[in-house]
Motif scaffolding. Structure first.
Motif, PDB file in Angstrom:
ATOM      1  N   ARG A 192      86.763-104.870  44.078  1.00  0.00           N
ATOM      2  CA  ARG A 192      86.701-106.303  44.323  1.00  0.00           C
ATOM      3  C   ARG A 192      88.078-106.911  44.603  1.00  0.00           C
ATOM      4  O   ARG A 192      88.180-108.106  44.886  1.00  0.00           O
ATOM      5  N   LYS A 193      89.107-106.083  44.506  1.00  0.00           N
ATOM      6  CA  LYS A 193      90.444-106.599  44.797  1.00  0.00           C
ATOM      7  C   LYS A 193      90.647-106.798  46.294  1.00  0.00           C
ATOM      8  O   LYS A 193      91.368-107.705  46.714  1.00  0.00           O
ATOM      9  N   CYS A 194      90.015-105.933  47.088  1.00  0.00           N
ATOM     10  CA  CYS A 194      90.113-106.063  48.547  1.00  0.00           C
ATOM     11  C   CYS A 194      89.008-107.006  49.015  1.00  0.00           C
ATOM     12  O   CYS A 194      87.885-106.585  49.286  1.00  0.00           O
ATOM     13  N   LYS A 195      89.329-108.299  49.063  1.00  0.00           N
ATOM     14  CA  LYS A 195      88.356-109.316  49.453  1.00  0.00           C
ATOM     15  C   LYS A 195      88.739-109.878  50.818  1.00  0.00           C
ATOM     16  O   LYS A 195      89.849-110.375  51.015  1.00  0.00           O
ATOM     17  N   LEU A 196      87.825-109.782  51.756  1.00  0.00           N
ATOM     18  CA  LEU A 196      88.042-110.311  53.103  1.00  0.00           C
ATOM     19  C   LEU A 196      87.011-111.402  53.375  1.00  0.00           C
ATOM     20  O   LEU A 196      85.928-111.400  52.791  1.00  0.00           O
ATOM     21  N   GLN A 197      87.352-112.341  54.269  1.00  0.00           N
ATOM     22  CA  GLN A 197      86.410-113.417  54.565  1.00  0.00           C
ATOM     23  C   GLN A 197      86.589-113.921  55.985  1.00  0.00           C
ATOM     24  O   GLN A 197      87.653-113.768  56.602  1.00  0.00           O
ATOM     25  N   THR A 198      85.521-114.520  56.478  1.00  0.00           N
ATOM     26  CA  THR A 198      85.505-115.034  57.849  1.00  0.00           C
ATOM     27  C   THR A 198      86.130-116.436  57.891  1.00  0.00           C
ATOM     28  O   THR A 198      86.477-117.018  56.858  1.00  0.00           O
ATOM     29  N   ARG A 199      86.229-116.968  59.083  1.00  0.00           N
ATOM     30  CA  ARG A 199      86.655-118.353  59.264  1.00  0.00           C
ATOM     31  C   ARG A 199      85.509-119.298  58.885  1.00  0.00           C
ATOM     32  O   ARG A 199      84.339-118.908  58.886  1.00  0.00           O
ATOM     33  N   THR A 309      96.747-101.192  36.791  1.00  0.00           N
ATOM     34  CA  THR A 309      96.835-100.027  37.669  1.00  0.00           C
ATOM     35  C   THR A 309      95.590 -99.849  38.546  1.00  0.00           C
ATOM     36  O   THR A 309      95.576 -98.984  39.414  1.00  0.00           O
ATOM     37  N   GLY A 310      94.554-100.647  38.298  1.00  0.00           N
ATOM     38  CA  GLY A 310      93.315-100.493  39.051  1.00  0.00           C
ATOM     39  C   GLY A 310      92.353 -99.506  38.420  1.00  0.00           C
ATOM     40  O   GLY A 310      91.342 -99.151  39.031  1.00  0.00           O
ATOM     41  N   TYR A 311      92.654 -99.053  37.224  1.00  0.00           N
ATOM     42  CA  TYR A 311      91.788 -98.122  36.504  1.00  0.00           C
ATOM     43  C   TYR A 311      91.466 -98.689  35.127  1.00  0.00           C
ATOM     44  O   TYR A 311      91.837 -99.816  34.776  1.00  0.00           O
ATOM     45  N   SER A 312      90.781 -97.892  34.326  1.00  0.00           N
ATOM     46  CA  SER A 312      90.450 -98.250  32.956  1.00  0.00           C
ATOM     47  C   SER A 312      90.610 -97.027  32.064  1.00  0.00           C
ATOM     48  O   SER A 312      90.766 -95.904  32.558  1.00  0.00           O
ATOM     49  N   ASP A 313      90.598 -97.249  30.763  1.00  0.00           N
ATOM     50  CA  ASP A 313      90.606 -96.169  29.770  1.00  0.00           C
ATOM     51  C   ASP A 313      89.295 -96.263  28.981  1.00  0.00           C
ATOM     52  O   ASP A 313      89.269 -96.730  27.836  1.00  0.00           O
ATOM     53  N   PRO A 314      88.191 -95.829  29.578  1.00  0.00           N
ATOM     54  CA  PRO A 314      86.882 -96.128  28.984  1.00  0.00           C
ATOM     55  C   PRO A 314      86.471 -95.160  27.879  1.00  0.00           C
ATOM     56  O   PRO A 314      86.808 -93.976  27.897  1.00  0.00           O
ATOM     57  N   TYR A 315      85.749 -95.707  26.921  1.00  0.00           N
ATOM     58  CA  TYR A 315      85.010 -94.923  25.928  1.00  0.00           C
ATOM     59  C   TYR A 315      83.693 -95.647  25.671  1.00  0.00           C
ATOM     60  O   TYR A 315      83.527 -96.820  26.045  1.00  0.00           O
ATOM     61  N   VAL A 316      82.749 -94.956  25.052  1.00  0.00           N
ATOM     62  CA  VAL A 316      81.404 -95.502  24.834  1.00  0.00           C
ATOM     63  C   VAL A 316      81.170 -95.668  23.345  1.00  0.00           C
ATOM     64  O   VAL A 316      81.421 -94.747  22.556  1.00  0.00           O
ATOM     65  N   LYS A 317      80.699 -96.850  22.972  1.00  0.00           N
ATOM     66  CA  LYS A 317      80.349 -97.144  21.575  1.00  0.00           C
ATOM     67  C   LYS A 317      78.845 -97.395  21.500  1.00  0.00           C
ATOM     68  O   LYS A 317      78.306 -98.208  22.256  1.00  0.00           O
ATOM     69  N   LYS A 336      91.272 -91.342  29.959  1.00  0.00           N
ATOM     70  CA  LYS A 336      92.396 -92.126  30.463  1.00  0.00           C
ATOM     71  C   LYS A 336      92.359 -92.261  31.988  1.00  0.00           C
ATOM     72  O   LYS A 336      92.040 -91.312  32.710  1.00  0.00           O
ATOM     73  N   ASN A 337      92.699 -93.465  32.455  1.00  0.00           N
ATOM     74  CA  ASN A 337      92.945 -93.753  33.875  1.00  0.00           C
ATOM     75  C   ASN A 337      91.825 -93.237  34.789  1.00  0.00           C
ATOM     76  O   ASN A 337      92.044 -92.414  35.679  1.00  0.00           O
ATOM     77  N   THR A 338      90.631 -93.734  34.584  1.00  0.00           N
ATOM     78  CA  THR A 338      89.514 -93.329  35.427  1.00  0.00           C
ATOM     79  C   THR A 338      88.439 -94.408  35.432  1.00  0.00           C
ATOM     80  O   THR A 338      88.302 -95.175  34.464  1.00  0.00           O
ATOM     81  N   LEU A 339      87.708 -94.471  36.528  1.00  0.00           N
ATOM     82  CA  LEU A 339      86.540 -95.348  36.634  1.00  0.00           C
ATOM     83  C   LEU A 339      85.255 -94.540  36.688  1.00  0.00           C
ATOM     84  O   LEU A 339      84.162 -95.122  36.770  1.00  0.00           O
ATOM     85  N   ASN A 340      85.384 -93.207  36.640  1.00  0.00           N
ATOM     86  CA  ASN A 340      84.219 -92.313  36.682  1.00  0.00           C
ATOM     87  C   ASN A 340      84.353 -91.240  35.607  1.00  0.00           C
ATOM     88  O   ASN A 340      84.488 -90.049  35.907  1.00  0.00           O
ATOM     89  N   PRO A 341      84.339 -91.620  34.334  1.00  0.00           N
ATOM     90  CA  PRO A 341      84.564 -90.641  33.260  1.00  0.00           C
ATOM     91  C   PRO A 341      83.350 -89.738  33.049  1.00  0.00           C
ATOM     92  O   PRO A 341      82.205 -90.128  33.278  1.00  0.00           O
ATOM     93  N   VAL A 342      83.612 -88.516  32.586  1.00  0.00           N
ATOM     94  CA  VAL A 342      82.574 -87.547  32.233  1.00  0.00           C
ATOM     95  C   VAL A 342      82.753 -87.211  30.754  1.00  0.00           C
ATOM     96  O   VAL A 342      83.837 -86.803  30.327  1.00  0.00           O
ATOM     97  N   TYR A 343      81.697 -87.365  29.946  1.00  0.00           N
ATOM     98  CA  TYR A 343      81.782 -87.176  28.494  1.00  0.00           C
ATOM     99  C   TYR A 343      81.020 -85.937  28.029  1.00  0.00           C
ATOM    100  O   TYR A 343      81.586 -85.031  27.439  1.00  0.00           O
ATOM    101  N   ASN A 344      79.709 -85.916  28.237  1.00  0.00           N
ATOM    102  CA  ASN A 344      78.829 -84.850  27.714  1.00  0.00           C
ATOM    103  C   ASN A 344      79.000 -84.724  26.199  1.00  0.00           C
ATOM    104  O   ASN A 344      79.208 -83.632  25.650  1.00  0.00           O
ATOM    105  N   GLU A 345      78.898 -85.835  25.501  1.00  0.00           N
ATOM    106  CA  GLU A 345      79.043 -85.886  24.054  1.00  0.00           C
ATOM    107  C   GLU A 345      77.759 -86.412  23.424  1.00  0.00           C
ATOM    108  O   GLU A 345      77.171 -87.394  23.907  1.00  0.00           O
TER     109      GLU A 345
END
Length: 425
Positions: A192-199, A309-317, A336-345
């Protein structure tokens, strides 16, 4: 015995004709009455009624018996296992009224004399207005606000998606003069940081934009991207009014993007831009004999970026809820530093079978912050009291015990009720 004499005399009386039982004077009166057509019709009706009550055949008796048995709640014999020590802590947190065993209201049907009358009975027809209003509100939220025409093409050499906004048609009027000043914002989600718009096009409900917008993106990532178009009405002196939005989940819906393809879409009614927080995949598995619920957090995708940085440090509660109170909570590790984490926990809760319809799970995806407070990226809920997929996933788990059931769940913002009911959530 009197009843024996009565029974013995009944066959002889039954074999006599009706006229033999009457006195001579009564016979004359009966003959006169039979000449009256009104009396004749009454007698015919009486004869028909009497013919409808012969001895009930055995087949009918069996069918009535089966019908009653189907509508009678049978008490099923069950063997209650001894309470496990694992559930002691769970039951200690439950409210006192939950320890009351389910009441047995009996297996017999209530007698006919105790059936309620029409007085005090709820009449559904009196409440139709509320349902109609609800349908109108639902249709208001999904109504179309015109159409928009755009095209997509992918440039393989520069690895760029080219979005061309062509025109819009039949937009709603937002100004007092009966017109609008429309423009379009373009996002390629989840970015959503790259936002473009028309006239901005002044005073028109059918604007022609004909503008190109370039989004650098590798071809293999296109399948995970969504095109989001937001149509606004420009206002110089106040906040711009949102007319509606279009979200294209599958960029390959119209073609393979190798050539420019024109697409028409209905603009859906919206008052604010919907935020894509990402999705989480987890599986649910319940073992009734052991009273064990296992939630396996598999992975997340397209999470909202929370850091500079444009990323997150996600965990699940995962929180175990009962009557709005949190009984237990457990967490996964931090990625750390990912928007597509893999857990398998795997996360395990001990819940007795008799309490499964009283609990729910709140799954929160959090962004870890070493300095400040950890922020909530999004949540989802599963349980009997949940909505949509959260309820369906829970019911599917109960229908197939001992089998892991996995689904993708969209993350939503934390509702106000969660914050007010329990600030710790």
């Amino acid at each position: 015995m009197p009843w024996r004499n009565k029974e013995a005399s009944s066959p002889s009386s039954a074999n006599l004709p009706p006229e033999a039982l009457l006195s001579p004077s009564s016979r004359g009166n009966m003959a006169d009455k039979l000449k009256d057509p009104n009396t004749l019709g009454f007698l015919e009706a009486a004869v028909k009624i009497s013919h409808t009550s012969p001895d009930i055949p055995a087949e009918v008796q069996m069918s009535v018996k089966e019908h009653i048995m189907r509508h009678t709640r049978l008490q099923r014999q069950t063997t209650e296992p001894a309470s496990s020590t694992r559930h002691t802590s769970f039951k200690r947190h439950l409210p006192r009224q939950m320890h009351v065993s389910s009441m047995d209201y009996g297996n017999e049907l209530p007698p006919a004399a105790e059936q309620p009358t029409s007085i005090g009975r709820i009449k559904p027809e009196l409440y139709k207005q509320k349902s109609v209003d609800g349908d109108e509100a639902k249709s208001e939220a999904t109504k179309s606000c015109g159409k928009i025409n755009f095209s997509l093409r992918y440039d393989y050499e520069s690895e760029t998606l080219i979005v061309r906004i062509l025109k819009a048609f039949d937009l709603p009027a937002k100004d007092f003069c009966g017109s609008s000043d429309p423009y379009v914002k373009i996002y390629l989600l989840p970015d959503r940081k790259c936002k473009l718009q028309t006239r901005v096009h002044r005073k028109t409900l059918n604007p022609t934009f004909d503008e190109n917008f370039h989004f650098p993106v590798p071809y293999e990532e296109l399948a995970d991207r969504k095109l989001h178009l937001s149509v606004f009405d420009f206002d110089r002196f106040s906040r711009h009014d949102m007319i509606g939005e279009v979200i294209l989940d599958n960029l390959f819906e119209a073609s393979d993007l190798s050539r420019e393809t024109s697409i028409w879409k209905d603009i859906q009614y919206a008052t604010s831009e919907s935020v894509d927080l990402g999705e989480i995949m987890f599986s649910l598995c319940y073992l009734p004999t052991a009273g064990r619920l296992t939630l396996t957090v598999i992975k997340c995708r397209n999470l909202k970026a929370m850091d500079i940085t444009g990323y997150s440090d996600p965990y699940v509660k995962v929180s175990l809820l009962c009557d709005g109170r949190r009984l237990k909570k457990k967490k996964t590790t931090i990625k750390k530093n990912t928007l597509n984490p893999v857990y398998n926990e795997a996360i395990i809760f001990d819940i007795p079978p008799e309490n499964m319809d009283q609990v729910s799970l709140l799954i929160s995806v959090m962004d870890y912050d070493r300095v400040g407070h950890n922020e909530i990226i999004g949540v989802c809920r599963v349980g009997i009291s949940a909505e949509g997929l959260g309820r369906d996933h829970w019911n599917e788990m109960l229908a197939y015990p001992r089998k892991p059931i996995a689904h993708w769940h969209s993350l939503v913002e934390v509702k106000k009720s969660f914050k007010e009911g329990n600030p710790r959530l």
